[in-house]
Design an enzyme around this catalytic site. Sequence first.
Site, PDB file in Angstrom:
ATOM      1  N   ARG A 199      21.954  62.195  40.032  1.00 33.48           N
ATOM      2  CA  ARG A 199      21.356  61.312  39.015  1.00 33.48           C
ATOM      3  C   ARG A 199      20.702  60.158  39.748  1.00 33.48           C
ATOM      4  NH1 ARG A 199      23.782  59.192  33.450  1.00 33.48           N
ATOM      5  NH2 ARG A 199      23.174  61.323  32.976  1.00 33.48           N
TER       6      ARG A 199
ATOM      7  N   LYS B  15      22.678  48.862  52.067  1.00 35.85           N
ATOM      8  CA  LYS B  15      22.250  48.291  53.353  1.00 35.85           C
ATOM      9  C   LYS B  15      20.844  48.742  53.718  1.00 35.85           C
ATOM     10  CE  LYS B  15      27.026  48.754  54.904  1.00 35.85           C
ATOM     11  NZ  LYS B  15      27.891  49.616  55.721  1.00 35.85           N
TER      12      LYS B  15
ATOM     13  N   HIS C 112      16.448  65.412  31.815  1.00 35.92           N
ATOM     14  CA  HIS C 112      17.914  65.534  31.902  1.00 35.92           C
ATOM     15  C   HIS C 112      18.232  66.973  31.477  1.00 35.92           C
ATOM     16  CE1 HIS C 112      22.069  64.733  31.907  1.00 35.92           C
ATOM     17  NE2 HIS C 112      22.140  63.663  31.140  1.00 35.92           N
TER      18      HIS C 112
ATOM     19  N   ARG D  20      29.774  60.885  30.924  1.00 36.17           N
ATOM     20  CA  ARG D  20      29.832  62.288  30.527  1.00 36.17           C
ATOM     21  C   ARG D  20      29.322  63.244  31.607  1.00 36.17           C
ATOM     22  NH1 ARG D  20      29.704  59.215  26.367  1.00 36.17           N
ATOM     23  NH2 ARG D  20      28.357  58.100  27.784  1.00 36.17           N
ATOM     24  N   THR D  21      28.114  63.002  32.118  1.00 40.80           N
ATOM     25  CA  THR D  21      27.482  63.961  33.032  1.00 40.80           C
ATOM     26  C   THR D  21      28.284  64.080  34.323  1.00 40.80           C
ATOM     27  OG1 THR D  21      25.402  63.192  32.089  1.00 40.80           O
ATOM     28  CG2 THR D  21      25.250  64.563  34.049  1.00 40.80           C
TER      29      THR D  21
HETATM   30  N1   CP Z   1      24.565  61.998  28.018  1.00 46.64           N
HETATM   31  C1   CP Z   1      24.661  61.379  29.217  1.00 46.64           C
HETATM   32  O1   CP Z   1      23.881  61.615  30.137  1.00 46.64           O
HETATM   33  O2   CP Z   1      25.701  60.494  29.301  1.00 46.64           O
HETATM   34  P1   CP Z   1      26.111  59.719  30.644  1.00 46.64           P
HETATM   35  O3   CP Z   1      25.004  58.735  30.948  1.00 46.64           O
HETATM   36  O4   CP Z   1      27.419  59.045  30.322  1.00 46.64           O
HETATM   37  O5   CP Z   1      26.236  60.734  31.740  1.00 46.64           O
END
Ligand code: CP
Length: 309
Positions: free
Chosen positions: A110, A88, A138, A60-61
């Site tokens: 991320r 590496k 998040h 999603r993100t």
């Molecule tokens: N909600 C969320 O962060 O989903 P993903 O891990 O798929 O990005």
Amino acid sequence: MKNNLSVNHLLGIKYLQKEDIELIFQTADHFKEVINRPIKKVPSLRDTTIANLFFENSTRTKLSFELAEKRLSADIINFSSSNSSVKKGETLVDTVNNILSMKVDMVVMRHPNPGAAQFLSQHVNAKIVNAGDGAHEHPTQALLDAFSIREKYGHLKGKNVVIVGDILHSRVALSNIFCLQKLGVNVKVCGPMTLIPKYINSLGVEVITNLREALNWCDVAMMLRIQLERQDMKFFPSLREYSMLYGLDKQLLDSLDKEITVMHPGPINRGVEITSDVADSKQSIILNQVENGVAVRMAVLYLLAGKKE
Ligand code: CP
């Protein structure tokens, strides 16, 4: 209403003021209208280059940021650690500085380590957006969650939200607690005590261990996945037992005193924290959350790109 964020990076909701969140929502309202037009693209970030760096899995993100960037006409490069020179032995700062030397303006990242986005903001010359750092924060997920509750009820102040499940390992829970409290929402958490962090009361958050009691208190239940990938020991006897005590099924939902709204940040483990008939019910706004994610992330990117240091 202010027209500039108080921050140069989006590292966590903790660092935002209530007015920043309101500005993001107002801007997202505009972008939501834009992305529902036949022509969904605006030139706002033409000549801005954004690197999406994903050192941890995401559906999603990652897709939502990429779509938000495309709708704003930004140039994009995508990086995934699984097929990169990180394997590496290259460090995070070296990896990012190499990418930035290609004239990148913003980094969406991320990372599995808490504090990675903060660390990066101190070592590289670009605007940083935290797309999830370990079990820490998040921020865009919390923003889109709060935006979705506001959309559902027209306002947030005074609403009761319970976050259910693996609070201990959840960056979504922490960011939502910060975000919802700043907006005047009453927040409680529910789950087995082994999955509730010891510092929870210091955040002004009450714990309810009985799911039915928690659901009868709330207007909105935010169901969370058990983050098995962050657990190096057992926190409950079995998924089956967890599900019996903390899973939301249709029978429980229909037996409550009032009609509540059900949310989930995804990915869902159907049959564990939530059954399919609840996830797909008319009380669920799970796909509205995903839809709103694009407009909210457009707002964040647009406001940060326009922010003068
Ligand atoms: N909600 C969320 O962060 O989903 P993903 O891990 O798929 O990005």
